[in-house]
Design an enzyme around this catalytic site. Structure first.
Site, PDB file in Angstrom:
ATOM      1  N   HIS A 135       0.804  -1.583   0.184  1.00  0.00           N
ATOM      2  CA  HIS A 135       0.030  -0.150  -0.005  1.00  0.00           C
ATOM      3  C   HIS A 135       0.831   1.426  -0.310  1.00  0.00           C
ATOM      4  O   HIS A 135       0.619   2.086  -0.690  1.00  0.00           O
ATOM      5  CB  HIS A 135      -1.191   0.206   1.344  1.00  0.00           C
ATOM      6  CG  HIS A 135      -1.873   1.025   0.955  1.00  0.00           C
ATOM      7  ND1 HIS A 135      -2.852   1.749   0.268  1.00  0.00           N
ATOM      8  CD2 HIS A 135      -1.967   2.021   2.086  1.00  0.00           C
ATOM      9  CE1 HIS A 135      -3.611   2.821   0.240  1.00  0.00           C
ATOM     10  NE2 HIS A 135      -2.678   2.998   1.463  1.00  0.00           N
ATOM     11  N   LYS A 197     -10.699  13.247  -3.909  1.00  0.00           N
ATOM     12  CA  LYS A 197     -11.388  12.995  -2.739  1.00  0.00           C
ATOM     13  C   LYS A 197     -11.456  13.167  -1.290  1.00  0.00           C
ATOM     14  O   LYS A 197      -9.850  14.026  -1.430  1.00  0.00           O
ATOM     15  CB  LYS A 197     -11.570  11.550  -2.701  1.00  0.00           C
ATOM     16  CG  LYS A 197     -10.423  10.798  -2.136  1.00  0.00           C
ATOM     17  CD  LYS A 197     -10.777   9.115  -1.789  1.00  0.00           C
ATOM     18  CE  LYS A 197     -10.239   8.823  -1.145  1.00  0.00           C
ATOM     19  NZ  LYS A 197      -9.813   7.699  -0.756  1.00  0.00           N
ATOM     20  N   ARG A 199     -11.567  12.344   2.875  1.00  0.00           N
ATOM     21  CA  ARG A 199     -12.216  10.860   3.598  1.00  0.00           C
ATOM     22  C   ARG A 199     -12.076  11.728   4.958  1.00  0.00           C
ATOM     23  O   ARG A 199     -11.507  11.851   5.664  1.00  0.00           O
ATOM     24  CB  ARG A 199     -10.452   9.978   3.854  1.00  0.00           C
ATOM     25  CG  ARG A 199     -11.035   8.428   4.118  1.00  0.00           C
ATOM     26  CD  ARG A 199     -10.342   7.536   4.676  1.00  0.00           C
ATOM     27  NE  ARG A 199      -9.941   7.207   3.248  1.00  0.00           N
ATOM     28  CZ  ARG A 199     -10.745   6.350   2.269  1.00  0.00           C
ATOM     29  NH1 ARG A 199     -11.134   6.095   3.015  1.00  0.00           N
ATOM     30  NH2 ARG A 199      -9.924   5.747   0.866  1.00  0.00           N
ATOM     31  N   ASP A 227     -11.507  -2.574  -0.054  1.00  0.00           N
ATOM     32  CA  ASP A 227     -11.686  -2.872   1.569  1.00  0.00           C
ATOM     33  C   ASP A 227     -13.203  -2.745   1.214  1.00  0.00           C
ATOM     34  O   ASP A 227     -13.671  -4.147   1.387  1.00  0.00           O
ATOM     35  CB  ASP A 227     -11.707  -2.332   2.716  1.00  0.00           C
ATOM     36  CG  ASP A 227     -11.281  -2.293   3.476  1.00  0.00           C
ATOM     37  OD1 ASP A 227     -12.109  -3.466   3.954  1.00  0.00           O
ATOM     38  OD2 ASP A 227     -10.680  -1.546   4.857  1.00  0.00           O
ATOM     39  N   THR A 228     -13.936  -1.976   1.879  1.00  0.00           N
ATOM     40  CA  THR A 228     -15.897  -1.590   1.542  1.00  0.00           C
ATOM     41  C   THR A 228     -15.798  -1.144   0.829  1.00  0.00           C
ATOM     42  O   THR A 228     -17.200  -0.939  -0.077  1.00  0.00           O
ATOM     43  CB  THR A 228     -16.123  -0.845   2.581  1.00  0.00           C
ATOM     44  OG1 THR A 228     -15.216   0.542   2.693  1.00  0.00           O
ATOM     45  CG2 THR A 228     -15.034  -1.271   4.378  1.00  0.00           C
ATOM     46  N   ALA A 229     -15.157  -0.908  -0.537  1.00  0.00           N
ATOM     47  CA  ALA A 229     -15.554  -0.504  -1.959  1.00  0.00           C
ATOM     48  C   ALA A 229     -16.449   0.969  -2.394  1.00  0.00           C
ATOM     49  O   ALA A 229     -16.848   0.716  -3.158  1.00  0.00           O
ATOM     50  CB  ALA A 229     -16.236  -1.762  -3.068  1.00  0.00           C
ATOM     51  N   GLY A 230     -16.236   1.354  -1.038  1.00  0.00           N
ATOM     52  CA  GLY A 230     -16.678   2.730  -0.800  1.00  0.00           C
ATOM     53  C   GLY A 230     -16.157   3.926  -1.700  1.00  0.00           C
ATOM     54  O   GLY A 230     -16.849   4.478  -2.371  1.00  0.00           O
ATOM     55  N   THR A 231     -14.992   3.832  -1.809  1.00  0.00           N
ATOM     56  CA  THR A 231     -14.140   4.543  -2.834  1.00  0.00           C
ATOM     57  C   THR A 231     -14.203   4.670  -4.316  1.00  0.00           C
ATOM     58  O   THR A 231     -14.660   5.248  -4.852  1.00  0.00           O
ATOM     59  CB  THR A 231     -13.057   4.275  -1.839  1.00  0.00           C
ATOM     60  OG1 THR A 231     -12.163   4.848  -0.598  1.00  0.00           O
ATOM     61  CG2 THR A 231     -11.947   5.497  -3.182  1.00  0.00           C
TER      62      THR A 231
END
Length: 315
Positions: A135, A197, A199, A227-231
């Site tokens: 990452h 964006k 956060r 991860d949660t696919a929000g982005t």
């Protein structure tokens, strides 16, 4: 079939985090995984026992370290057992390096978890690390042993070149992904755009602006971790509002936690291509998997034969 004609024998073992990938890597190398017993006691404590001699071997331990944290503990115990069993050299093959998102002190009173796990690996007794798409690339500097850092682009580029890539723009979902997206755009001959964006809190992203032209274009969103696919899904929605046509996405490490599957299946993304560094929790018609097994097998062979690994580092 790769080389095995060295005095120092090679041994490839795997933990329990991603047995399917480990089996594919061993098969691509041309050998079988070594025999090892790993079990949990009633209280959850992990037990590791190599069931064959590894004395004097060039040992490769394959273990992704996605949640739960037991995968890290299991890897550490495997390294410790191998060191005590007199393995000549121990390479930790970590397709997904967990805790890499905590790589700096960005606010008061927080840990730098990536540095902590690097210290733990070295204390356990590793001689080398082989991983993919960290990452944050500076994590390599947390180690005092060699770190070979592979890129998922090596397998993704081959996959994408099967398609008609005309009228394509590669999009980075945030500023941190611009270097990766630029590498893809260069190798695919595509244009480049960026999502601006913010956060407001962890696992929550808000799209502010789209930098670059996407109207009337096919889009490929590139990221290292979902991860949660929000982005990803909010970026896809913003791109659709801006006039993008087909929207595909690619990600090396598919954590897909919490509502990720539902978000992807209800999003503007037509296809999400991921690698098998992390096993999927369940299949999905929107998600396609490409394997990194041959890429890791090639790297293992180059490390074992003391050949250059740098040719595999092209992003």
């Amino acid at each position: 079939m790769f080389s095995t004609d060295r005095k120092q024998p090679i041994a490839i073992f795997a933990g329990r985090s991603n047995p399917a990938l480990a089996t594919r890597i061993a098969a691509a190398y041309g050998c079988e995984l070594g025999k090892i017993e790993i079990k949990d006691f009633a209280d959850g404590e992990i037990y590791v026992h190599y069931e064959e001699s590894i004395r004097g071997s060039d040992l490769f331990i394959i273990q992704s370290t996605h949640p739960p944290a037991d995968h890290w503990m299991e890897l550490l115990l495997m390294i410790d057992a191998a060191r005590r069993a007199s393995a000549a050299r121990i390479t930790a093959v970590i397709p997904y390096f967990g805790y890499a998102r905590q790589e700096r002190k960005d606010q008061p009173r927080v840990s730098i978890a990536a540095k902590l796990v690097a210290n733990m690996l070295e204390t356990a007794g590793i001689d080398r690390v082989l991983t993919m798409d960290l990452h944050a690339s500076q994590i390599q500097g947390f180690f005092d042993v060699p770190v070979d850092h592979l890129y998922g682009s090596a397998v993704f580029i081959d996959y994408f070149q099967r398609f008609d890539l005309s009228n394509l723009v590669v999009v980075a979902p945030d500023v941190g992904g611009i270097k990766m997206a630029r590498a893809y755009s260069r190798r695919l001959g595509a244009e480049l755009a960026l999502i601006d964006k913010r956060r407001p809190r962890q696992n929550v992203a808000e799209v502010m602006n789209i930098i670059g032209e996407v109207k009337g274009k096919n889009v490929l969103l590139i990221d290292d971790i979902i991860d949660t696919a929000g982005t990803l899904t909010s970026a896809a929605a913003a791109l659709r509002r801006a006039g993008a046509l087909e929207i595909m996405a690619a990600c090396t490490h598919a954590l897909l936690s919490g509502p990720a599957y539902e978000r992807i299946e209800n999003s503007e993304i037509s296809t999400l291509i991921v690698t098998d560094t992390i096993p999927l929790r369940r299949p999905s018609d929107r998600i396609k998997v490409v394997s990194v097994a041959e890429h890791f097998a090639d790297a293992i062979n180059r490390i074992y034969t003391d050949d250059s690994v740098s040719t595999l580092f092209i992003p």
